[in-house]
Design an enzyme around this catalytic site. Structure first.
Site, mmCIF file in Angstrom:
data_model
loop_
_atom_site.group_PDB
_atom_site.id
_atom_site.type_symbol
_atom_site.label_atom_id
_atom_site.label_comp_id
_atom_site.label_asym_id
_atom_site.label_seq_id
_atom_site.Cartn_x
_atom_site.Cartn_y
_atom_site.Cartn_z
ATOM 1 C CD GLU A 197 -1.405 -0.352 3.752
ATOM 2 O OE1 GLU A 197 -2.252 -1.267 3.439
ATOM 3 O OE2 GLU A 197 -1.291 0.182 4.813
ATOM 4 C CG HIS A 222 -2.901 0.306 7.921
ATOM 5 N ND1 HIS A 222 -2.891 -0.836 6.711
ATOM 6 C CD2 HIS A 222 -3.630 -0.438 8.668
ATOM 7 C CE1 HIS A 222 -3.630 -1.901 7.041
ATOM 8 N NE2 HIS A 222 -4.170 -1.655 7.966
#
Lengths: 385, 298
Positions: free
Chosen positions: B214, B252
């Site tokens: 990511e 996150h």
């Protein structure tokens, strides 16, 4: 969390870092005279308190030589719309100004501490070329950048501070002041659980070293042990984002038209990407978390629908430990409380998926169901048109 | 074979008697995992889920021979729990806990690096991760066991549910997994993509790897370089966060594009240049792997 300049400077001043004489923060032009008095002799600097960098060039930092000039500037600056190269074309309203006394600048340095993921330690990035953006500096004068990894337990040693001072060409009579400042900045970084602390410029005055500007980003994960920071408002977050945060829902508002509710941060990002790939645009990032019960689904749906840009909603849940039938019941329960005026696409996958779909189908609520993510994204894009 | 865990792994659960520890330890036991002990300070001598509870990891390791620690301890105390497991001799530590301060992880990571330099290598997976599963043999984490099946595909990912999505696509196309590793979504974590790719490359049971990254950081770029220089097995890569704006954290702690670094575009470019098969559409991960493997099977 990003701190405003005056918040960051207050924190640094309390930790022994020299900053310009402060006249405080004002929100009304009428408060200017008192602020000038507090800041001391002319000239004065008026600085817009916004989070975006590049304020100077955009007209957010002004020098006043007389009280009259300061009053006129304050009137013009408070309430102005500031567009800098960091605001992505959007204007930020200036609500507050920091008033400071002018200081003699002999030289400008660049100094920052960032958390280096690879070294797993804070790293000082410094340059003798202050005042320029670090990205520009890295592109145009990479040889001027000095990097130094700091042990996260012991902080900056004196010898390391001296090495840095000499590498930056700090004159011998101010090396002591530079080392003390650098150590204090690293200490502040460690004590406050920062992820970034940037002083640009860090200036040499005829007598010492001073932080002329300060940008601080702190680690949200460490707020539980940072009472001083926990009391502060997150200026970057919108009202909706703050509301979500309170409910322990991870939400970031975006510009698009398809509201998303997803379990898990990675899948939430992946869902946004899939919507974009299918020709639509996501209105938000939303991770509803691992316990997506009725209360959380209701709360999350409420937040998504408060965004008036939303033309359709896509719920994408991969049931792992969370069971799809539980989530389906949660969605149905939430829709009894919230009147839905836009189309809703639901994609359930994983644990108890058949039972979940059955609950949705039998609820009598107009829900567009999809099996695969791609199909769900296409249906949501279609529904938002 | 497999990586990190197999049927002989003996696991001690730290934070065993808490609600998360209890729930997930039970799921792991039901999957057939050898959970041999739990640790909750102050509750030593008790029994929980038919397993002995100890006050310290040292006691648990000495009494049961546990060699893997699985951590569910709350964030403020989790870094200390990792160091306790390392000190007690666990060679593999899997930390599920989310929300550990980055500075705590910096200190943990440096302790682990020092340990490795002193000749004692410790594998830490996580934190803020779903854990590790070797299908059919051992599950140490919070992932749903039933979506997995044994097979030749290694999976390594920074995300939880995104991994389940990918694994589900693989399993539905008949592609089982050797081991599935969630390395976690934090800026500083124990094992990097490169660490796990190294293990998959050396594992005879793994024939190809799916890597799910990511935005944020440079771990994917480093993995791409490793793939180009050291790997013989094919890697399929997906990067989440193309639609994410710069400067905003996407859930996150590690998923943030800062100062133009860690962008989706730079990661995709690095993987392409290295020869990784890039999957642009999340829904096509399973299909892409299946298509690439068909000629081999024929």
């Amino acid at each position: 969390m990003k701190l405003l300049e005056h918040e960051a400077k207050d924190i640094l001043r309390a930790r022994g870092v020299a900053v310009p004489p402060s006249g405080g923060v004002i929100a009304k032009p009428a408060q200017v005279a008192a602020a000038l008095k507090r800041a001391g002799k002319a000239p004065w600097v008026l600085k817009a308190q916004v989070l975006a960098g590049g304020r100077g060039k955009a007209g957010g930092i002004k020098l006043a030589k007389t009280p009259k000039e300061a009053a006129a500037l304050a009137k013009a600056m408070i309430g102005m719309d500031l567009i800098t190269h960091q605001t992505h074309g959007q204007a930020i309203k200036v609500r507050e100004l920091l008033i400071e006394g002018g200081v003699k600048i002999e030289r400008e340095l660049y100094f920052s501490v960032v958390m280096d993921r690879k070294a797993a330690a804070p790293t000082i990035i410094a340059s003798a070329q202050g005042g320029m953006e670090i990205e520009t500096l890295a592109a145009e004068k990479p040889e001027s950048i000095v990097r130094l990894t700091v042990d996260p337990t012991s902080g900056l040693r004196d010898f390391a501070g001296r090495r840095l001072a000499f590498a930056l060409g700090v004159p011998a009579d101010r090396v002591g002041a530079f080392v003390a400042t650098a150590k204090a900045l690293v200490k502040a970084f460690l004590e406050l659980d920062c992820s970034m602390l940037e002083i640009n410029p860090l200036i040499l005055t005829p007598k010492g070293v001073m932080a002329l500007d300060a940008k601080v980003i702190t680690d949200d994960n460490a707020l539980f042990r940072q009472p001083e920071l926990a009391k502060k408002t997150d200026h970057e977050a919108s009202a909706l984002e703050l509301e979500a945060k309170k409910a322990d829902i991870s939400y970031v508002g975006l510009d698009g038209t398809i509201g998303c509710m997803v379990n898990g941060a990675g899948l939430a990002m992946g869902t946004m990407d899939t919507i974009a790939l299918a020709g639509g645009s996501p209105a938000n990032f939303l991770d509803v978390g691992g316990t997506a019960d009725e209360a959380r689904v209701t709360k999350a749906l409420g937040i998504i629908l408060k965004d008036k840009k939303v033309k359709a909603v896509l719920i994408n849940i991969f049931g792992g430990i969370v069971k799809c039938d539980m989530i389906a019941a949660g969605v149905v329960g939430a829709l009894k409380k919230i009147k839905l005026k836009v189309p809703l696409v639901v994609r359930l996958q994983g644990t108890n998926v058949a039972a979940g779909k059955d609950i949705l189908a039998k609820s009598g609520i107009a829900i567009i169901q999809a099996d695969e993510l791609w199909d769900a994204a296409k249906k949501a894009v279609e529904a938002a048109r | 074979m497999s990586i990190i865990l197999d049927k002989n792994s003996k696991i001690v659960v730290q934070g065993f008697t808490g609600s998360a520890g209890t729930f997930h330890a039970k799921q792991c036991i039901d999957y057939g995992t050898q959970i041999v002990a739990g640790v909750t300070p102050g509750r030593g001598g008790q029994t929980h889920l038919d397993r002995p509870v100890f006050n310290t990891v040292h006691d648990a390791v000495r009494e049961t021979g546990a060699n893997v620690s699985l951590i569910f301890v709350p964030a403020p105390f989790a870094a200390d729990s990792i160091l306790e497991a390392a000190d007690a001799g666990c060679a593999t530590i899997i930390c599920i806990t989310e929300g550990i301060p980055v500075l705590d992880m910096a200190r943990v990571k440096r302790a682990l690096i020092a340990s490795a330099q002193a000749g004692r290598e410790i594998t830490l997976v996580g934190p803020n991760c779903p854990g590790v599963i070797t299908p059919g043999q051992c599950k140490a984490g919070i992932m749903p066991g039933f979506i997995h099946k044994p097979g030749p595909i290694g999976v390594v990912s920074r995300s939880g549910t995104l991994t389940y999505e990918a694994v589900d696509q693989l399993t539905k196309r008949g592609l089982g997994q050797s081991t599935v590793v969630g390395i976690g979504g934090d800026p500083i974590n124990g094992s990097s993509f490169t660490d796990i790719l190294t293990k998959f490359e050396a594992d005879p049971a793994t024939e190809a790897v799916v890597m799910i990254g990511e935005i944020g950081g440079s771990a994917e770029e480093e993995a791409a370089r490793f793939f180009k220089e050291k790997m013989t097995k094919p890697v399929f890569g997906f990067i989440a966060g193309k639609a994410a704006p710069e400067g905003r954290r996407m859930g996150h702690a590690g998923a943030i594009v800062e100062g133009g670094a860690g962008t989706h575009a730079s990661k995709i470019a690095a993987m392409r240049a290295a020869g990784v098969t890039v999957v642009e559409n999340l829904s096509e991960i399973g299909e892409t792997v299946a298509r690439a493997r068909k000629p081999l099977a024929a």
